[in-house]
Design a protein around this motif. Structure first.
Motif, PDB file in Angstrom:
ATOM      1  N   GLN A   4       0.840  -1.209   0.000  1.00  0.00           N
ATOM      2  CA  GLN A   4       0.000   0.000   0.000  1.00  0.00           C
ATOM      3  C   GLN A   4       0.873   1.257   0.000  1.00  0.00           C
ATOM      4  OE1 GLN A   4      -2.297  -0.706   3.525  1.00  0.00           O
ATOM      5  NE2 GLN A   4      -3.993  -1.660   2.389  1.00  0.00           N
ATOM      6  N   LEU A   5       1.949   1.212   0.795  1.00  0.00           N
ATOM      7  CA  LEU A   5       2.854   2.358   0.829  1.00  0.00           C
ATOM      8  C   LEU A   5       3.540   2.554  -0.520  1.00  0.00           C
ATOM      9  CD1 LEU A   5       4.495   1.932   4.363  1.00  0.00           C
ATOM     10  CD2 LEU A   5       2.860   3.702   3.648  1.00  0.00           C
ATOM     11  N   MET A  46       6.988  12.799   1.704  1.00  0.00           N
ATOM     12  CA  MET A  46       8.002  12.628   2.761  1.00  0.00           C
ATOM     13  C   MET A  46       7.475  11.731   3.877  1.00  0.00           C
ATOM     14  SD  MET A  46       9.624  16.486   2.884  1.00  0.00           S
ATOM     15  CE  MET A  46      10.291  16.238   4.497  1.00  0.00           C
ATOM     16  N   VAL A  47       6.213  11.898   4.229  1.00  0.00           N
ATOM     17  CA  VAL A  47       5.609  11.059   5.271  1.00  0.00           C
ATOM     18  C   VAL A  47       5.539   9.604   4.799  1.00  0.00           C
ATOM     19  CG1 VAL A  47       3.495  10.619   6.595  1.00  0.00           C
ATOM     20  CG2 VAL A  47       4.336  12.959   6.324  1.00  0.00           C
ATOM     21  N   GLN A  52       7.663   4.094   4.839  1.00  0.00           N
ATOM     22  CA  GLN A  52       8.326   2.965   4.155  1.00  0.00           C
ATOM     23  C   GLN A  52       9.619   2.593   4.875  1.00  0.00           C
ATOM     24  OE1 GLN A  52       8.414   4.781   0.166  1.00  0.00           O
ATOM     25  NE2 GLN A  52       7.300   2.967  -0.585  1.00  0.00           N
ATOM     26  N   THR A  53      10.379   3.584   5.263  1.00  0.00           N
ATOM     27  CA  THR A  53      11.633   3.334   5.994  1.00  0.00           C
ATOM     28  C   THR A  53      11.346   2.626   7.310  1.00  0.00           C
ATOM     29  OG1 THR A  53      12.648   5.273   4.986  1.00  0.00           O
ATOM     30  CG2 THR A  53      13.671   4.439   6.999  1.00  0.00           C
ATOM     31  N   GLU A  54      10.312   3.089   8.020  1.00  0.00           N
ATOM     32  CA  GLU A  54       9.951   2.454   9.296  1.00  0.00           C
ATOM     33  C   GLU A  54       9.469   1.018   9.077  1.00  0.00           C
ATOM     34  OE1 GLU A  54       9.246   1.722  13.316  1.00  0.00           O
ATOM     35  OE2 GLU A  54      10.554   3.141  12.282  1.00  0.00           O
ATOM     36  N   ARG A  58      11.185  -2.310  10.643  1.00  0.00           N
ATOM     37  CA  ARG A  58      10.444  -3.309  11.431  1.00  0.00           C
ATOM     38  C   ARG A  58      10.582  -4.702  10.826  1.00  0.00           C
ATOM     39  NH1 ARG A  58       4.753  -0.252  13.020  1.00  0.00           N
ATOM     40  NH2 ARG A  58       5.718   1.397  14.290  1.00  0.00           N
ATOM     41  N   GLU A  59      10.460  -4.801   9.498  1.00  0.00           N
ATOM     42  CA  GLU A  59      10.614  -6.102   8.831  1.00  0.00           C
ATOM     43  C   GLU A  59      12.006  -6.665   9.061  1.00  0.00           C
ATOM     44  OE1 GLU A  59       9.605  -5.521   4.715  1.00  0.00           O
ATOM     45  OE2 GLU A  59       7.475  -5.207   5.156  1.00  0.00           O
ATOM     46  N   GLN A  60      12.999  -5.793   8.981  1.00  0.00           N
ATOM     47  CA  GLN A  60      14.370  -6.242   9.228  1.00  0.00           C
ATOM     48  C   GLN A  60      14.519  -6.712  10.673  1.00  0.00           C
ATOM     49  OE1 GLN A  60      17.442  -3.290   8.672  1.00  0.00           O
ATOM     50  NE2 GLN A  60      19.058  -4.816   8.662  1.00  0.00           N
TER      51      GLN A  60
END
Length: 191
Positions: A4-5, A46-47, A52-54, A58-60
């Protein structure tokens, strides 16, 4: 959530590109343009990028936690396997020592049987000759080692194809000779 992101990121990127193209065209045409919509889309992008970075972080973290759990399980198994391996090595050493002792006894008792046959005036069976006895015993050991692999185990090599049981060798090659030797003894009468 990640897909979705990604979809939202792609849509915003397309919207921004369209708004930038419109703003550029307006500027070139000397017309007024609204930067608020473009800035809002950039802010939203940006949000989304931060989300996506967060999500990736979390997945990592989940992957790292799963890998740590897997490694801990393997580490626990290693301890058990080491104990089993240590016991197997000790049992193999004990069995090898017992085999060497048994083969030494075979050689010793073979010599005693040869001496006893001679003491009765008979030639000992050829199967009890040191060389023949060693060959027979080595064939029988090779037969047992065959279960480990075809003709090779570490430094050990042997021919394959021996299928005679240990006791069969004795029964076939030694017992009949001594039955003959002891049966040929003259009867001794008691007074």
């Amino acid at each position: 959530m990640t897909s979705q992101l990604t979809e939202r990121h792609e849509a915003l990127t397309a919207d921004i590109a369209a708004l930038e193209a419109q703003s550029a065209a307006a500027l070139l045409a000397g017309q007024p343009f609204d930067t608020a919509g473009l800035l809002a889309k950039h802010g939203e992008l940006m949000v989304v990028q931060a989300a996506q970075t967060e999500a990736e972080r979390r997945e990592q973290g989940e992957r790292i936690a799963a890998e740590l759990e897997r490694r801990q399980a393997v580490s626990a198994d290693i301890g058990k396997t080491l104990d089993c391996h240590r016991s197997a090595v000790a049992a193999a050493q004990k069995a090898a020592t017992a085999l060497v002792e048994a083969l030494a006894d075979v050689r010793k008792t073979g010599g005693q049987l040869r001496d006893q046959a001679r003491a009765l005036g008979h030639r000992p069976p050829i199967a009890l000759d040191d060389t023949e006895l060693s060959r027979a015993m080595s064939r029988l050991v090779a037969q047992e080692l065959g279960a480990l692999g075809r003709g090779r185990y570490g430094y050990l090599t042997w021919p394959s194809g021996f299928e005679q049981a240990w006791s069969d060798h004795f029964d076939k090659n030694v017992t009949p000779e001594f039955d003959h030797i002891t049966g040929a003894l003259p009867a001794i009468e008691k007074d």
